[in-house]
Scaffold this motif. Structure first.
Motif, PDB file in Angstrom:
ATOM      1  N   HIS A 138     -58.880  27.146 -51.300  1.00 38.66           N
ATOM      2  CA  HIS A 138     -59.560  27.879 -50.475  1.00 38.66           C
ATOM      3  C   HIS A 138     -59.193  29.551 -50.789  1.00 38.66           C
ATOM      4  O   HIS A 138     -59.751  30.047 -50.551  1.00 38.66           O
ATOM      5  CB  HIS A 138     -58.517  27.413 -48.980  1.00 38.66           C
ATOM      6  CG  HIS A 138     -59.345  28.118 -48.142  1.00 38.66           C
ATOM      7  ND1 HIS A 138     -60.542  27.921 -47.899  1.00 38.66           N
ATOM      8  CD2 HIS A 138     -58.900  28.772 -47.104  1.00 38.66           C
ATOM      9  CE1 HIS A 138     -61.046  29.211 -46.579  1.00 38.66           C
ATOM     10  NE2 HIS A 138     -59.759  29.615 -46.199  1.00 38.66           N
ATOM     11  N   ARG A 141     -61.558  30.482 -53.780  1.00 37.06           N
ATOM     12  CA  ARG A 141     -62.896  31.172 -53.336  1.00 37.06           C
ATOM     13  C   ARG A 141     -62.911  32.058 -52.571  1.00 37.06           C
ATOM     14  O   ARG A 141     -63.379  32.937 -52.353  1.00 37.06           O
ATOM     15  CB  ARG A 141     -63.218  29.466 -52.265  1.00 37.06           C
ATOM     16  CG  ARG A 141     -63.959  29.599 -51.797  1.00 37.06           C
ATOM     17  CD  ARG A 141     -64.667  28.161 -52.163  1.00 37.06           C
ATOM     18  NE  ARG A 141     -63.996  27.664 -50.712  1.00 37.06           N
ATOM     19  CZ  ARG A 141     -63.667  26.673 -51.139  1.00 37.06           C
ATOM     20  NH1 ARG A 141     -63.259  26.397 -52.598  1.00 37.06           N
ATOM     21  NH2 ARG A 141     -62.948  26.131 -50.083  1.00 37.06           N
ATOM     22  N   GLY A 142     -61.771  32.577 -51.421  1.00 35.76           N
ATOM     23  CA  GLY A 142     -61.771  33.744 -50.453  1.00 35.76           C
ATOM     24  C   GLY A 142     -61.892  34.756 -51.988  1.00 35.76           C
ATOM     25  O   GLY A 142     -62.187  36.221 -51.468  1.00 35.76           O
ATOM     26  N   LEU A 143     -61.347  34.425 -52.696  1.00 39.88           N
ATOM     27  CA  LEU A 143     -61.490  36.109 -53.691  1.00 39.88           C
ATOM     28  C   LEU A 143     -62.589  35.934 -54.289  1.00 39.88           C
ATOM     29  O   LEU A 143     -62.792  36.971 -55.685  1.00 39.88           O
ATOM     30  CB  LEU A 143     -60.074  36.289 -54.666  1.00 39.88           C
ATOM     31  CG  LEU A 143     -58.739  35.825 -53.443  1.00 39.88           C
ATOM     32  CD1 LEU A 143     -57.856  35.534 -54.538  1.00 39.88           C
ATOM     33  CD2 LEU A 143     -58.456  38.096 -53.055  1.00 39.88           C
ATOM     34  N   GLY A 144     -63.518  34.747 -54.545  1.00 43.14           N
ATOM     35  CA  GLY A 144     -64.411  35.250 -55.418  1.00 43.14           C
ATOM     36  C   GLY A 144     -64.265  34.196 -55.891  1.00 43.14           C
ATOM     37  O   GLY A 144     -65.344  33.918 -57.117  1.00 43.14           O
ATOM     38  N   VAL A 145     -63.696  33.770 -56.757  1.00 41.99           N
ATOM     39  CA  VAL A 145     -63.187  32.477 -57.715  1.00 41.99           C
ATOM     40  C   VAL A 145     -64.035  31.347 -57.200  1.00 41.99           C
ATOM     41  O   VAL A 145     -63.069  30.494 -56.812  1.00 41.99           O
ATOM     42  CB  VAL A 145     -61.964  32.844 -57.774  1.00 41.99           C
ATOM     43  CG1 VAL A 145     -61.854  31.833 -59.513  1.00 41.99           C
ATOM     44  CG2 VAL A 145     -61.189  33.892 -58.470  1.00 41.99           C
ATOM     45  N   GLU A 146     -64.802  30.668 -57.794  1.00 41.99           N
ATOM     46  CA  GLU A 146     -65.067  29.245 -58.036  1.00 41.99           C
ATOM     47  C   GLU A 146     -64.821  28.281 -59.173  1.00 41.99           C
ATOM     48  O   GLU A 146     -64.507  28.059 -60.112  1.00 41.99           O
ATOM     49  CB  GLU A 146     -66.923  29.089 -58.297  1.00 41.99           C
ATOM     50  CG  GLU A 146     -66.814  29.678 -56.825  1.00 41.99           C
ATOM     51  CD  GLU A 146     -67.212  29.729 -55.727  1.00 41.99           C
ATOM     52  OE1 GLU A 146     -66.877  27.914 -55.809  1.00 41.99           O
ATOM     53  OE2 GLU A 146     -67.280  30.252 -54.759  1.00 41.99           O
ATOM     54  N   TRP A 147     -62.958  27.652 -57.780  1.00 41.74           N
ATOM     55  CA  TRP A 147     -62.361  26.739 -58.263  1.00 41.74           C
ATOM     56  C   TRP A 147     -62.627  25.302 -58.333  1.00 41.74           C
ATOM     57  O   TRP A 147     -62.966  25.179 -57.319  1.00 41.74           O
ATOM     58  CB  TRP A 147     -60.703  27.389 -58.064  1.00 41.74           C
ATOM     59  CG  TRP A 147     -60.089  25.718 -58.685  1.00 41.74           C
ATOM     60  CD1 TRP A 147     -59.230  25.198 -58.872  1.00 41.74           C
ATOM     61  CD2 TRP A 147     -59.229  26.162 -59.719  1.00 41.74           C
ATOM     62  NE1 TRP A 147     -59.019  24.161 -59.562  1.00 41.74           N
ATOM     63  CE2 TRP A 147     -58.481  25.699 -59.894  1.00 41.74           C
ATOM     64  CE3 TRP A 147     -59.163  27.603 -61.339  1.00 41.74           C
ATOM     65  CZ2 TRP A 147     -57.234  25.429 -61.443  1.00 41.74           C
ATOM     66  CZ3 TRP A 147     -58.253  27.787 -61.716  1.00 41.74           C
ATOM     67  CH2 TRP A 147     -57.963  26.612 -62.510  1.00 41.74           C
TER      68      TRP A 147
END
Length: 294
Positions: A138, A141-147
């Protein structure tokens, strides 16, 4: 003057060694001998029909491109796990050795990961990085990294590397701390009086004196990465996605237990053992040259 230890009975030393020898024979020597024997045989999954095939299993394994992909994957995985388990452990040991108060609680807390089973350690990291519920996923994802380790092979490999290294860091930390505490304080105090700074003292005194411990942990860490990480990989990715995390030890399991190729799996286990022995000999041949024994 050394004293010679005398046992009340000549058979007592053998009796004391018998339990360990029995465990080694039953759980190491006998299974290894069976694996070597099966590597030269072809048999059905139930062992009802056995045929001697010589080197055919080895030829089939060495002709499979997927096996070489697994070898490269294993070498990258093992190198990453070994380094990531050594460097933080050394830093934490140095920090713990510098503590005056609370060292016992600090050390005990850092040893907790080692008491956790590999599969449990893998599941803990899986929960943190699961795209739907993981707190770390999460945050990324907030940092723009799709993990997404369930779909992306690189993400899955990073996840099992981090989980495996975290599990081994506590073991390395314990040995590094013991090595640091065995260094005479007089050496460090003399260097400090001569004007040597903390980093210079660590680089020229502490780390060279820790080289035997570092070499030992390097060898143990390599063996750990090759074999003991099976539980982490099986719990987290099961070799996926698309075999992106299928290292050699997991391939041995999958081909033998799931695919029912017992002969091919046994041949892979023999090759894996030879590979680890070869890498260990290389470490003793070249890395040990830089080890300074006091």
């Amino acid at each position: 003057m050394q004293r010679k230890v005398m046992f009340p009975s000549r058979w007592l030393p053998y009796v004391l060694l018998a339990p360990q020898l029995a465990v080694t024979l039953v759980f190491f020597i006998w299974p290894s001998a069976q694996a070597v024997m099966m590597a030269f045989q072809q048999q059905d999954p139930f062992g009802l029909a056995v045929r001697w095939v010589g080197l055919e299993n080895f030829q089939a394994v060495l002709a499979d491109p997927a096996y070489y992909d697994s070898v490269v994957r294993t070498l990258v995985f093992s190198a990453a796990v070994t380094v990531l388990a050594l460097v933080p452990a050394l830093a934490l040991a140095v920090a713990a050795d510098a503590l005056i108060r609370g060292r016992g609680a600090y050390t005990t807390g850092l040893m907790v990961p080692y008491s956790i089973a590999p599969a449990i350690a893998g599941v803990l990291w899986l929960f943190m990085f699961t795209p739907s519920i993981g707190v770390v996923a999460h945050a990324l994802r907030g940092l723009g990294v799709e993990w997404n380790p369930t779909l992306d092979g690189t993400d899955a490999m990073i996840l099992v590397i981090l989980a495996s290294a975290w599990k081994q860091t506590a073991y390395n930390f314990l040995f590094f701390l013991a090595g640091l505490q065995s260094i005479p304080r007089s050496l460090l105090e003399a260097a400090a009086i001569d004007g040597a700074g903390p980093w210079y003292r660590f680089r020229t005194i502490v780390f060279p004196l820790l080289s035997p411990t570092t070499f030992f942990l390097l060898v143990v860490g390599l063996v750990y990465a090759f074999f003991d990480t099976f539980g982490v990989i099986h719990a987290v990715t099961a070799g996926g996605p698309a075999k992106a995390t299928e290292i050699l030890v997991y391939k041995v399991y999958y081909d033998g237990i799931v695919a029912m190729d017992l002969g091919g799996s046994a041949a892979q286990s023999v090759l894996l053992m030879l590979l680890v022995i070869g890498l260990t000999l290389v470490q003793f041949r070249f890395v040990e040259r830089k080890v300074h024994y006091a």
